[in-house]
Design an enzyme around this catalytic site. Sequence first.
Site, PDB file in Angstrom:
ATOM      1  N   ASP A   1      -2.721   0.765  12.256  1.00 42.23           N
ATOM      2  CA  ASP A   1      -1.657  -0.241  12.187  1.00 42.23           C
ATOM      3  C   ASP A   1      -2.073  -1.252  11.124  1.00 42.23           C
ATOM      4  O   ASP A   1      -3.157  -1.851  11.226  1.00 42.23           O
ATOM      5  CB  ASP A   1      -1.558  -0.900  13.573  1.00 42.23           C
ATOM      6  CG  ASP A   1      -0.465  -1.951  13.631  1.00 42.23           C
ATOM      7  OD1 ASP A   1      -0.069  -2.483  12.575  1.00 42.23           O
ATOM      8  OD2 ASP A   1      -0.018  -2.244  14.756  1.00 42.23           O
ATOM      9  N   ILE A   2      -1.237  -1.437  10.136  1.00 41.14           N
ATOM     10  CA  ILE A   2      -1.628  -2.293   9.000  1.00 41.14           C
ATOM     11  C   ILE A   2      -1.839  -3.743   9.424  1.00 41.14           C
ATOM     12  O   ILE A   2      -2.636  -4.460   8.810  1.00 41.14           O
ATOM     13  CB  ILE A   2      -0.607  -2.173   7.840  1.00 41.14           C
ATOM     14  CG1 ILE A   2      -1.257  -2.606   6.517  1.00 41.14           C
ATOM     15  CG2 ILE A   2       0.673  -2.952   8.130  1.00 41.14           C
ATOM     16  CD1 ILE A   2      -0.505  -2.170   5.293  1.00 41.14           C
TER      17      ILE A   2
ATOM     18  N   ASP B   1       7.706  -3.809   8.281  1.00 39.66           N
ATOM     19  CA  ASP B   1       8.195  -5.174   8.019  1.00 39.66           C
ATOM     20  C   ASP B   1       8.293  -5.949   9.345  1.00 39.66           C
ATOM     21  O   ASP B   1       7.776  -7.075   9.465  1.00 39.66           O
ATOM     22  CB  ASP B   1       9.579  -5.061   7.358  1.00 39.66           C
ATOM     23  CG  ASP B   1      10.022  -6.332   6.664  1.00 39.66           C
ATOM     24  OD1 ASP B   1       9.245  -7.295   6.639  1.00 39.66           O
ATOM     25  OD2 ASP B   1      11.154  -6.344   6.161  1.00 39.66           O
TER      26      ASP B   1
ATOM     27  N   SER C   1       8.426   3.099   1.443  1.00 37.09           N
ATOM     28  CA  SER C   1       9.692   3.862   1.311  1.00 37.09           C
ATOM     29  C   SER C   1       9.790   5.132   2.158  1.00 37.09           C
ATOM     30  O   SER C   1      10.826   5.791   2.131  1.00 37.09           O
ATOM     31  CB  SER C   1       9.998   4.241  -0.159  1.00 37.09           C
ATOM     32  OG  SER C   1      10.498   3.126  -0.875  1.00 37.09           O
TER      33      SER C   1
ATOM     34  N   GLY D   1       9.720   5.497   5.443  1.00 38.42           N
ATOM     35  CA  GLY D   1      10.321   5.361   6.768  1.00 38.42           C
ATOM     36  C   GLY D   1      11.834   5.302   6.626  1.00 38.42           C
ATOM     37  O   GLY D   1      12.478   6.283   6.260  1.00 38.42           O
TER      38      GLY D   1
END
Length: 185
Positions: A16-17, A40, A127, A129
């Site tokens: 997880d970023i 996001d 891009s 997802g």
Amino acid sequence: MNVKIGKSTLALVRGDITEQEVDVIVNAANSGLMGGGGVDGAIHRVGGPAILEDCKRIRRERGTCPPGEAVITGAGRLKARHVVHTVGPIWEGGGRGESDCLASAYRQSLLRAKEAGARSIAFPSISTGAFGYPVADAARVAIETVAAWLRGDGEERKVVFVLYDERSLDVHRRVLREVVQGGSP
Ligand code: ADP
């Protein structure tokens, strides 16, 4: 998986970023910079409202962020010092400049991070997802673009691609091996 690119390191991890301990986390945002789903949503949720406040100020001062560009904000409660918000292309079949736009999103993000003095930078798979870019194609653009940029930059940095699922990690591993074995990009 870790690969040396000149003085720098390119790494692939699954995770997880929002949990990464790096100087800069890159967000796969949309042009409105007002948050959204996917990575996001996770960054704004974990980072708290300070990030959205910075995004709103940028919107007021400079308007939207077009695809292929990137802006930098604080990182709120995240462990990182900054978040770079970039906008990747929406996949429309590949004939509408998607790969150039994706490469630009990576380069602009690296530039914002460098301007902020970042030594370590974490990227999600931009891009792939909601924006529908096929993962293998996006991975090739991402890895070739970042590797080429690191070579040109010449300073010691670490770039981590944080892949959210096992399949994305596998695809990135395969592409990274091909890029490394195929010589310098
Ligand atoms: P885009 O709109 O650019 O396609 P998405 O957020 O929908 O962005 O997806 C981009 C990638 O980020 C996808 O591979 C998705 O699985 C992944 N992702 C979603 N949440 C996270 C997270 N918390 N950390 C890292 N990657 C994530």
